[in-house]
Design an enzyme around this catalytic site. Structure first.
Site, PDB file in Angstrom:
ATOM      1  N   GLY A 213       0.843  -1.213   0.000  1.00 30.40           N
ATOM      2  CA  GLY A 213       0.000   0.000   0.000  1.00 30.40           C
ATOM      3  C   GLY A 213       0.859   1.237   0.000  1.00 30.40           C
ATOM      4  O   GLY A 213       2.042   1.183  -0.323  1.00 30.40           O
ATOM      5  N   ASN A 214       0.271   2.367   0.322  1.00 29.93           N
ATOM      6  CA  ASN A 214       1.049   3.607   0.400  1.00 29.93           C
ATOM      7  C   ASN A 214       0.444   4.518   1.467  1.00 29.93           C
ATOM      8  O   ASN A 214      -0.571   4.189   2.078  1.00 29.93           O
ATOM      9  CB  ASN A 214       1.127   4.292  -0.961  1.00 29.93           C
ATOM     10  CG  ASN A 214      -0.248   4.632  -1.493  1.00 29.93           C
ATOM     11  OD1 ASN A 214      -0.965   5.426  -0.913  1.00 29.93           O
ATOM     12  ND2 ASN A 214      -0.633   3.979  -2.589  1.00 29.93           N
ATOM     13  N   HIS A 215       1.070   5.664   1.677  1.00 31.36           N
ATOM     14  CA  HIS A 215       0.694   6.529   2.799  1.00 31.36           C
ATOM     15  C   HIS A 215      -0.481   7.460   2.529  1.00 31.36           C
ATOM     16  O   HIS A 215      -0.789   8.304   3.358  1.00 31.36           O
ATOM     17  CB  HIS A 215       1.897   7.394   3.210  1.00 31.36           C
ATOM     18  CG  HIS A 215       3.005   6.614   3.827  1.00 31.36           C
ATOM     19  ND1 HIS A 215       2.824   5.893   4.980  1.00 31.36           N
ATOM     20  CD2 HIS A 215       4.296   6.438   3.456  1.00 31.36           C
ATOM     21  CE1 HIS A 215       3.957   5.308   5.294  1.00 31.36           C
ATOM     22  NE2 HIS A 215       4.872   5.607   4.376  1.00 31.36           N
ATOM     23  N   SER A 216      -1.129   7.337   1.390  1.00 32.63           N
ATOM     24  CA  SER A 216      -2.226   8.267   1.099  1.00 32.63           C
ATOM     25  C   SER A 216      -3.327   8.158   2.148  1.00 32.63           C
ATOM     26  O   SER A 216      -3.729   7.055   2.545  1.00 32.63           O
ATOM     27  CB  SER A 216      -2.811   7.953  -0.280  1.00 32.63           C
ATOM     28  OG  SER A 216      -4.012   8.653  -0.448  1.00 32.63           O
ATOM     29  N   ALA A 281      -4.055   7.534  -4.947  1.00 29.30           N
ATOM     30  CA  ALA A 281      -2.680   7.052  -5.090  1.00 29.30           C
ATOM     31  C   ALA A 281      -2.793   5.553  -5.359  1.00 29.30           C
ATOM     32  O   ALA A 281      -2.746   4.732  -4.442  1.00 29.30           O
ATOM     33  CB  ALA A 281      -1.893   7.325  -3.817  1.00 29.30           C
TER      34      ALA A 281
END
Ligand code: CTP
Length: 409
Positions: A213-216, A281
Protein backbone atom coordinates in the site's frame (compact mmCIF):
# COMPACT_ATOMS: atom_id res chain seq x y z
CA UNK A 1 -25.99 18.55 6.08
CA UNK A 2 -26.18 22.18 7.14
CA UNK A 3 -28.56 24.50 5.32
CA UNK A 4 -27.30 26.18 2.16
CA UNK A 5 -27.77 29.53 3.92
CA UNK A 6 -25.98 28.38 7.09
CA UNK A 7 -23.32 30.97 7.98
CA UNK A 8 -24.52 33.38 5.28
CA UNK A 9 -25.19 37.05 6.00
CA UNK A 10 -28.73 38.01 5.13
CA UNK A 11 -29.95 41.59 5.08
CA UNK A 12 -33.73 41.87 5.36
CA UNK A 13 -35.32 45.08 4.12
CA UNK A 14 -38.80 45.69 5.49
CA UNK A 15 -41.19 48.18 3.90
CA UNK A 16 -44.59 49.45 4.99
CA UNK A 17 -46.99 46.68 4.09
CA UNK A 18 -49.43 44.90 6.38
CA UNK A 19 -47.43 41.69 5.76
CA UNK A 20 -44.51 43.26 7.68
CA UNK A 21 -45.73 41.42 10.79
CA UNK A 22 -44.80 38.14 9.07
CA UNK A 23 -41.17 39.23 8.82
CA UNK A 24 -40.67 38.25 12.45
CA UNK A 25 -41.23 34.60 11.37
CA UNK A 26 -38.99 35.03 8.33
CA UNK A 27 -36.14 36.36 10.48
CA UNK A 28 -36.62 33.41 12.87
CA UNK A 29 -36.47 30.94 9.97
CA UNK A 30 -33.24 32.49 8.69
CA UNK A 31 -31.70 32.38 12.18
CA UNK A 32 -32.83 28.77 12.68
CA UNK A 33 -31.14 27.90 9.35
CA UNK A 34 -27.86 29.19 10.76
CA UNK A 35 -27.77 32.52 8.90
CA UNK A 36 -26.68 35.86 10.36
CA UNK A 37 -29.42 38.43 9.94
CA UNK A 38 -29.55 42.22 9.95
CA UNK A 39 -32.71 44.21 9.35
CA UNK A 40 -33.18 47.61 7.76
CA UNK A 41 -36.66 49.17 7.63
CA UNK A 42 -38.30 52.13 5.95
CA UNK A 43 -39.49 54.63 8.57
CA UNK A 44 -43.13 53.83 7.75
CA UNK A 45 -42.57 50.07 8.19
CA UNK A 46 -42.16 50.69 11.95
CA UNK A 47 -45.92 51.27 12.13
CA UNK A 48 -46.43 47.63 11.13
CA UNK A 49 -43.78 45.75 13.12
CA UNK A 50 -41.55 47.08 15.88
CA UNK A 51 -37.78 47.36 15.50
CA UNK A 52 -37.53 45.84 18.99
CA UNK A 53 -39.18 42.60 17.81
CA UNK A 54 -36.90 42.36 14.80
CA UNK A 55 -33.71 43.31 16.65
CA UNK A 56 -34.48 40.71 19.34
CA UNK A 57 -35.07 37.98 16.75
CA UNK A 58 -32.16 38.96 14.50
CA UNK A 59 -29.80 39.53 17.46
CA UNK A 60 -28.67 42.76 15.75
CA UNK A 61 -29.70 46.42 15.94
CA UNK A 62 -32.36 47.41 13.42
CA UNK A 63 -31.82 50.61 11.45
CA UNK A 64 -34.39 52.76 9.67
CA UNK A 65 -32.66 56.11 9.23
CA UNK A 66 -29.18 57.36 8.41
CA UNK A 67 -28.80 58.51 12.03
CA UNK A 68 -30.93 58.86 15.14
CA UNK A 69 -32.16 62.46 15.18
CA UNK A 70 -32.98 62.33 18.89
CA UNK A 71 -29.49 61.28 19.92
CA UNK A 72 -26.97 64.09 19.71
CA UNK A 73 -24.10 61.57 19.80
CA UNK A 74 -25.79 59.52 17.10
CA UNK A 75 -23.63 57.52 14.76
CA UNK A 76 -24.09 57.46 11.03
CA UNK A 77 -25.68 54.22 9.84
CA UNK A 78 -23.51 53.42 6.91
CA UNK A 79 -25.63 52.05 4.06
CA UNK A 80 -22.55 51.15 2.00
CA UNK A 81 -21.18 49.02 4.83
CA UNK A 82 -24.57 47.32 5.31
CA UNK A 83 -24.89 46.68 1.60
CA UNK A 84 -21.40 45.19 1.39
CA UNK A 85 -21.89 43.14 4.57
CA UNK A 86 -24.71 41.14 3.01
CA UNK A 87 -24.31 37.88 1.08
CA UNK A 88 -28.00 38.17 0.17
CA UNK A 89 -30.54 40.97 0.49
CA UNK A 90 -34.26 40.25 0.69
CA UNK A 91 -36.83 43.02 0.58
CA UNK A 92 -40.06 41.74 2.10
CA UNK A 93 -42.74 42.87 2.12
CA UNK A 94 -41.85 44.99 -0.88
CA UNK A 95 -44.49 47.66 -1.49
CA UNK A 96 -45.26 49.10 -4.93
CA UNK A 97 -43.83 52.40 -3.73
CA UNK A 98 -40.44 51.00 -2.66
CA UNK A 99 -40.17 48.74 -5.72
CA UNK A 100 -40.83 51.69 -8.01
CA UNK A 101 -38.14 53.73 -6.24
CA UNK A 102 -35.72 50.79 -6.49
CA UNK A 103 -36.32 50.64 -10.24
CA UNK A 104 -35.57 54.35 -10.72
CA UNK A 105 -32.64 54.65 -8.34
CA UNK A 106 -34.42 56.88 -5.82
CA UNK A 107 -32.59 56.89 -2.53
CA UNK A 108 -34.67 58.83 -0.03
CA UNK A 109 -34.31 56.42 2.90
CA UNK A 110 -31.71 54.08 4.40
CA UNK A 111 -33.27 50.94 2.91
CA UNK A 112 -33.15 52.34 -0.63
CA UNK A 113 -29.60 53.65 -0.23
CA UNK A 114 -28.57 50.23 1.08
CA UNK A 115 -30.27 48.52 -1.87
CA UNK A 116 -28.33 50.73 -4.28
CA UNK A 117 -25.08 49.92 -2.45
CA UNK A 118 -25.61 46.16 -2.25
CA UNK A 119 -23.45 44.04 -4.54
CA UNK A 120 -25.03 40.74 -3.51
CA UNK A 121 -28.02 38.92 -5.04
CA UNK A 122 -31.25 40.75 -4.17
CA UNK A 123 -34.67 39.13 -3.77
CA UNK A 124 -37.94 40.99 -3.43
CA UNK A 125 -41.30 39.66 -2.26
CA UNK A 126 -44.04 42.05 -3.44
CA UNK A 127 -47.04 42.68 -1.23
CA UNK A 128 -49.84 44.92 -2.45
CA UNK A 129 -53.45 45.01 -3.40
CA UNK A 130 -54.80 43.01 -6.35
CA UNK A 131 -55.19 45.93 -8.77
CA UNK A 132 -51.85 47.45 -7.83
CA UNK A 133 -50.17 44.07 -8.45
CA UNK A 134 -51.64 43.90 -11.96
CA UNK A 135 -51.17 47.55 -12.90
CA UNK A 136 -49.01 47.95 -16.03
CA UNK A 137 -46.64 50.29 -14.21
CA UNK A 138 -46.10 47.71 -11.44
CA UNK A 139 -45.48 45.01 -14.04
CA UNK A 140 -42.96 47.27 -15.72
CA UNK A 141 -41.25 47.80 -12.36
CA UNK A 142 -41.04 44.01 -11.80
CA UNK A 143 -39.50 43.53 -15.27
CA UNK A 144 -37.02 46.32 -14.76
CA UNK A 145 -35.86 44.99 -11.40
CA UNK A 146 -35.50 41.49 -12.88
CA UNK A 147 -33.46 42.98 -15.71
CA UNK A 148 -31.17 44.43 -13.03
CA UNK A 149 -30.66 40.83 -11.88
CA UNK A 150 -32.95 40.98 -8.83
CA UNK A 151 -35.12 37.90 -8.22
CA UNK A 152 -38.83 38.24 -7.66
CA UNK A 153 -40.60 35.94 -5.22
CA UNK A 154 -44.12 36.07 -6.68
CA UNK A 155 -47.01 37.13 -4.50
CA UNK A 156 -49.65 34.54 -3.64
CA UNK A 157 -53.41 34.59 -4.12
CA UNK A 158 -55.72 34.93 -1.17
CA UNK A 159 -57.62 37.34 0.96
CA UNK A 160 -55.96 40.76 0.93
CA UNK A 161 -55.92 43.46 3.60
CA UNK A 162 -58.46 45.42 1.53
CA UNK A 163 -60.92 42.54 1.79
CA UNK A 164 -60.50 41.76 -1.91
CA UNK A 165 -59.48 38.28 -2.89
CA UNK A 166 -56.74 37.71 -5.50
CA UNK A 167 -53.05 37.98 -6.22
CA UNK A 168 -50.90 40.35 -4.20
CA UNK A 169 -50.43 38.67 -0.83
CA UNK A 170 -46.78 38.37 0.16
CA UNK A 171 -45.43 34.81 -0.16
CA UNK A 172 -45.41 33.04 3.22
CA UNK A 173 -42.09 33.18 5.15
CA UNK A 174 -41.52 29.42 4.64
CA UNK A 175 -42.10 29.85 0.89
CA UNK A 176 -39.67 32.78 0.79
CA UNK A 177 -37.03 30.71 2.60
CA UNK A 178 -37.52 27.75 0.21
CA UNK A 179 -37.44 30.04 -2.83
CA UNK A 180 -34.13 31.58 -1.79
CA UNK A 181 -32.56 28.22 -0.90
CA UNK A 182 -33.64 26.68 -4.21
CA UNK A 183 -32.47 29.71 -6.17
CA UNK A 184 -29.04 29.57 -4.52
CA UNK A 185 -28.82 25.84 -5.28
CA UNK A 186 -29.84 26.35 -8.91
CA UNK A 187 -27.18 29.00 -9.39
CA UNK A 188 -24.34 26.99 -7.89
CA UNK A 189 -21.48 26.80 -10.40
CA UNK A 190 -21.36 22.99 -10.58
CA UNK A 191 -25.13 22.46 -10.69
CA UNK A 192 -25.97 19.75 -13.23
CA UNK A 193 -22.50 18.17 -13.12
CA UNK A 194 -21.85 14.57 -12.13
CA UNK A 195 -18.31 14.37 -10.84
CA UNK A 196 -16.34 11.18 -10.41
CA UNK A 197 -13.46 11.37 -7.95
CA UNK A 198 -11.00 8.62 -7.07
CA UNK A 199 -9.26 9.02 -3.72
CA UNK A 200 -7.16 7.28 -1.11
CA UNK A 201 -4.62 4.50 -1.45
CA UNK A 202 -5.18 1.03 -2.80
CA UNK A 203 -4.08 -2.13 -1.00
CA UNK A 204 -2.78 -5.02 -3.10
CA UNK A 205 -2.98 -8.26 -1.16
CA UNK A 206 0.06 -10.49 -0.67
CA UNK A 207 -1.87 -12.87 1.55
CA UNK A 208 -4.98 -12.52 3.77
CA UNK A 209 -3.11 -10.30 6.27
CA UNK A 210 -0.44 -8.47 4.26
CA UNK A 211 -0.60 -5.98 1.44
CA UNK A 212 1.36 -3.48 -0.63
CA UNK A 213 0.00 0.00 0.00
CA UNK A 214 1.05 3.61 0.40
CA UNK A 215 0.69 6.53 2.80
CA UNK A 216 -2.23 8.27 1.10
CA UNK A 217 -4.94 9.32 3.58
CA UNK A 218 -7.55 10.20 0.95
CA UNK A 219 -7.94 13.71 2.44
CA UNK A 220 -7.35 15.64 -0.78
CA UNK A 221 -9.90 13.56 -2.68
CA UNK A 222 -12.46 13.80 0.13
CA UNK A 223 -12.04 17.60 0.24
CA UNK A 224 -12.54 17.67 -3.53
CA UNK A 225 -15.75 15.66 -3.10
CA UNK A 226 -16.99 18.03 -0.35
CA UNK A 227 -16.16 21.12 -2.39
CA UNK A 228 -17.88 19.71 -5.49
CA UNK A 229 -21.01 18.83 -3.52
CA UNK A 230 -21.06 22.29 -1.89
CA UNK A 231 -20.83 23.82 -5.35
CA UNK A 232 -23.94 21.93 -6.43
CA UNK A 233 -22.55 18.82 -8.14
CA UNK A 234 -23.64 15.23 -7.74
CA UNK A 235 -20.51 13.31 -6.74
CA UNK A 236 -19.42 9.68 -6.92
CA UNK A 237 -16.38 9.21 -4.71
CA UNK A 238 -14.50 5.96 -5.30
CA UNK A 239 -12.50 5.71 -2.12
CA UNK A 240 -9.70 3.29 -1.29
CA UNK A 241 -9.07 2.15 2.31
CA UNK A 242 -9.48 5.28 4.42
CA UNK A 243 -10.80 6.08 7.87
CA UNK A 244 -12.39 9.31 6.67
CA UNK A 245 -16.17 9.66 7.03
CA UNK A 246 -18.26 11.37 4.38
CA UNK A 247 -21.50 13.04 5.45
CA UNK A 248 -22.67 15.08 2.46
CA UNK A 249 -25.91 13.76 0.99
CA UNK A 250 -24.84 14.69 -2.57
CA UNK A 251 -21.80 12.38 -2.34
CA UNK A 252 -22.19 8.70 -3.16
CA UNK A 253 -19.24 6.81 -1.69
CA UNK A 254 -18.08 3.55 -3.28
CA UNK A 255 -15.53 1.98 -0.95
CA UNK A 256 -12.92 -0.21 -2.59
CA UNK A 257 -9.66 -1.88 -1.53
CA UNK A 258 -7.57 -2.83 -4.55
CA UNK A 259 -6.69 -1.09 -7.82
CA UNK A 260 -8.76 -3.67 -9.69
CA UNK A 261 -11.83 -2.87 -7.57
CA UNK A 262 -11.23 0.85 -8.07
CA UNK A 263 -11.05 0.30 -11.81
CA UNK A 264 -14.35 -1.66 -11.80
CA UNK A 265 -16.06 1.13 -9.82
CA UNK A 266 -14.72 3.80 -12.17
CA UNK A 267 -15.84 1.91 -15.29
CA UNK A 268 -19.36 1.70 -13.87
CA UNK A 269 -19.81 5.49 -13.71
CA UNK A 270 -17.23 7.10 -15.99
CA UNK A 271 -19.46 7.30 -19.06
CA UNK A 272 -22.21 9.15 -17.18
CA UNK A 273 -19.98 11.74 -15.53
CA UNK A 274 -19.10 15.20 -16.82
CA UNK A 275 -15.92 15.75 -14.81
CA UNK A 276 -13.54 13.06 -13.53
CA UNK A 277 -10.71 13.68 -11.09
CA UNK A 278 -8.16 10.99 -10.30
CA UNK A 279 -6.81 11.93 -6.88
CA UNK A 280 -6.17 8.35 -5.73
CA UNK A 281 -2.68 7.05 -5.09
CA UNK A 282 -3.27 3.85 -7.00
CA UNK A 283 -0.67 1.11 -6.61
CA UNK A 284 1.19 0.79 -9.90
CA UNK A 285 2.10 -2.83 -9.10
CA UNK A 286 0.41 -5.73 -7.39
CA UNK A 287 1.70 -9.18 -6.37
CA UNK A 288 1.41 -11.57 -9.31
CA UNK A 289 0.14 -14.26 -6.95
CA UNK A 290 -1.91 -13.76 -3.82
CA UNK A 291 -1.72 -16.55 -1.28
CA UNK A 292 -5.04 -17.82 0.11
CA UNK A 293 -3.36 -18.63 3.40
CA UNK A 294 -1.10 -16.57 5.59
CA UNK A 295 2.47 -17.05 4.39
CA UNK A 296 4.71 -18.57 7.07
CA UNK A 297 8.14 -17.13 7.64
CA UNK A 298 11.28 -19.10 6.81
CA UNK A 299 14.98 -18.37 7.10
CA UNK A 300 15.47 -17.66 3.42
CA UNK A 301 14.58 -14.42 1.69
CA UNK A 302 11.10 -14.01 0.25
CA UNK A 303 10.83 -12.51 -3.23
CA UNK A 304 7.47 -11.17 -4.39
CA UNK A 305 6.91 -11.00 -8.10
CA UNK A 306 4.93 -7.91 -9.06
CA UNK A 307 2.86 -7.09 -12.11
CA UNK A 308 1.36 -3.83 -13.33
CA UNK A 309 -2.11 -2.73 -12.34
CA UNK A 310 -4.31 -1.01 -14.89
CA UNK A 311 -3.64 2.71 -15.13
CA UNK A 312 -7.18 3.87 -14.40
CA UNK A 313 -6.58 7.48 -15.39
CA UNK A 314 -4.98 6.45 -18.66
CA UNK A 315 -8.04 4.34 -19.40
CA UNK A 316 -10.26 7.36 -18.69
CA UNK A 317 -8.13 9.45 -21.06
CA UNK A 318 -8.55 6.87 -23.83
CA UNK A 319 -12.30 6.59 -23.30
CA UNK A 320 -12.81 10.36 -22.92
CA UNK A 321 -15.70 11.94 -24.84
CA UNK A 322 -17.21 15.06 -23.28
CA UNK A 323 -15.65 14.55 -19.85
CA UNK A 324 -13.28 17.11 -18.35
CA UNK A 325 -10.44 15.00 -17.05
CA UNK A 326 -8.13 15.92 -14.17
CA UNK A 327 -5.14 13.98 -12.89
CA UNK A 328 -2.66 14.37 -10.07
CA UNK A 329 1.09 14.11 -10.22
CA UNK A 330 3.15 13.68 -7.11
CA UNK A 331 6.74 14.29 -8.02
CA UNK A 332 10.11 14.47 -6.29
CA UNK A 333 12.25 15.68 -9.23
CA UNK A 334 11.76 17.32 -12.66
CA UNK A 335 8.29 18.12 -11.40
CA UNK A 336 6.94 20.29 -14.21
CA UNK A 337 8.45 18.22 -17.03
CA UNK A 338 7.06 15.00 -15.56
CA UNK A 339 3.62 16.53 -14.89
CA UNK A 340 3.37 17.88 -18.45
CA UNK A 341 4.35 14.48 -19.81
CA UNK A 342 1.59 12.82 -17.77
CA UNK A 343 -0.97 15.40 -18.89
CA UNK A 344 -0.26 14.63 -22.53
CA UNK A 345 0.19 10.88 -22.17
CA UNK A 346 -3.10 10.46 -20.31
CA UNK A 347 -5.07 12.92 -22.46
CA UNK A 348 -5.92 15.21 -19.51
CA UNK A 349 -7.47 18.67 -19.47
CA UNK A 350 -5.74 19.64 -16.25
CA UNK A 351 -3.09 18.19 -13.98
CA UNK A 352 -2.56 19.02 -10.32
CA UNK A 353 1.11 18.92 -9.45
CA UNK A 354 2.31 18.54 -5.92
CA UNK A 355 5.92 18.23 -5.11
CA UNK A 356 7.05 16.16 -2.17
CA UNK A 357 9.87 18.71 -1.85
CA UNK A 358 7.39 21.39 -0.74
CA UNK A 359 6.94 21.67 3.02
CA UNK A 360 3.31 21.08 3.99
CA UNK A 361 2.43 19.32 0.72
CA UNK A 362 1.74 15.65 0.25
CA UNK A 363 -0.07 12.68 1.68
CA UNK A 364 -1.15 12.86 5.30
CA UNK A 365 -1.36 16.51 6.33
CA UNK A 366 -4.25 18.94 6.16
CA UNK A 367 -2.39 21.31 3.83
CA UNK A 368 -1.19 21.15 0.27
CA UNK A 369 0.76 23.31 -2.15
CA UNK A 370 -0.10 22.81 -5.77
CA UNK A 371 0.51 24.03 -9.27
CA UNK A 372 -2.09 23.57 -11.98
CA UNK A 373 -1.10 22.86 -15.56
CA UNK A 374 -3.79 23.11 -18.24
CA UNK A 375 -4.01 21.52 -21.70
CA UNK A 376 -2.12 24.49 -23.19
CA UNK A 377 0.68 23.63 -20.73
CA UNK A 378 0.15 26.95 -18.89
CA UNK A 379 1.14 26.79 -15.24
CA UNK A 380 -0.44 28.47 -12.22
CA UNK A 381 1.28 28.14 -8.87
CA UNK A 382 -0.65 28.44 -5.61
CA UNK A 383 0.36 29.18 -2.01
CA UNK A 384 0.35 26.58 0.75
CA UNK A 385 -3.30 26.21 1.81
CA UNK A 386 -5.63 23.83 3.60
CA UNK A 387 -6.71 20.92 1.42
CA UNK A 388 -10.28 22.28 1.60
CA UNK A 389 -9.11 25.63 0.14
CA UNK A 390 -6.99 23.83 -2.47
CA UNK A 391 -10.08 21.90 -3.57
CA UNK A 392 -11.97 25.17 -4.09
CA UNK A 393 -9.06 26.55 -6.17
CA UNK A 394 -9.11 23.44 -8.33
CA UNK A 395 -12.85 23.76 -9.06
CA UNK A 396 -12.46 27.47 -9.70
CA UNK A 397 -9.89 26.65 -12.37
CA UNK A 398 -12.02 23.82 -13.81
CA UNK A 399 -14.98 26.21 -14.08
CA UNK A 400 -12.90 28.83 -15.86
CA UNK A 401 -11.56 26.25 -18.31
CA UNK A 402 -15.06 24.85 -18.92
CA UNK A 403 -16.41 28.36 -19.59
CA UNK A 404 -13.57 29.02 -22.01
CA UNK A 405 -14.30 25.68 -23.73
CA UNK A 406 -17.97 26.64 -24.18
CA UNK A 407 -17.01 30.02 -25.62
CA UNK A 408 -14.63 28.53 -28.18
CA UNK A 409 -16.81 25.58 -29.21
N1 CTP B 1 -3.40 6.71 -11.59
C1 CTP B 1 -4.44 5.86 -11.88
N2 CTP B 1 -4.24 4.52 -11.93
C2 CTP B 1 -3.03 3.99 -11.72
C3 CTP B 1 -1.96 4.85 -11.42
C4 CTP B 1 -2.17 6.19 -11.38
O1 CTP B 1 -5.56 6.34 -12.06
N3 CTP B 1 -2.89 2.66 -11.77
C5 CTP B 1 -3.62 8.16 -11.56
C6 CTP B 1 -3.49 8.80 -10.22
O2 CTP B 1 -4.74 8.85 -9.56
C7 CTP B 1 -2.98 10.18 -10.56
C8 CTP B 1 -2.12 9.94 -11.77
O3 CTP B 1 -2.62 8.75 -12.36
O4 CTP B 1 -4.02 11.04 -10.95
C9 CTP B 1 -0.71 9.76 -11.40
O5 CTP B 1 -0.05 9.37 -12.53
P1 CTP B 1 1.13 8.32 -12.52
O6 CTP B 1 1.75 8.33 -13.86
O7 CTP B 1 0.71 7.02 -12.00
O8 CTP B 1 1.99 8.99 -11.48
P2 CTP B 1 2.95 8.25 -10.62
O9 CTP B 1 2.35 7.11 -9.88
O10 CTP B 1 3.59 9.30 -9.83
O11 CTP B 1 3.82 7.65 -11.80
P3 CTP B 1 5.34 7.51 -11.90
O12 CTP B 1 5.63 6.49 -10.92
O13 CTP B 1 5.52 7.12 -13.31
O14 CTP B 1 5.86 8.88 -11.60
Amino acid sequence: MSSIIGGKKILVGVTAGIAAYKIASLVRLFIKSGAQVKVVMTPAAKDFVTPLTLSTLSKNPVHSSFYNEEDENAEWNNHVELGLWADYMIIAPATANTLSKMSTGTSDNLLLATYLSAKCPVYFAPAMDLDMYHHPSTKETFSKLQEFGNSMIPAESGELASGLVGEGRMAEPATILEFIKQDILNKLPLKGHHILITAGPTYEAIDPVRFIGNHSSGKMGVELANAAANLGAKVTLVLGPSSLEIAHSAIKVVRVVSAAQMFDAVQAVYHSCTIAIAAAAVADYKPKHTSDQKIKKSDSSFPIELERTTDILEWMGTEKKEQFLVGFALETENEVVNAKRKLEKKNLDLIVLNSLNDKGAGFKGDTNKISLINHKLEIKAFELKTKAAVAVDIFHEINQLLDAKILTS
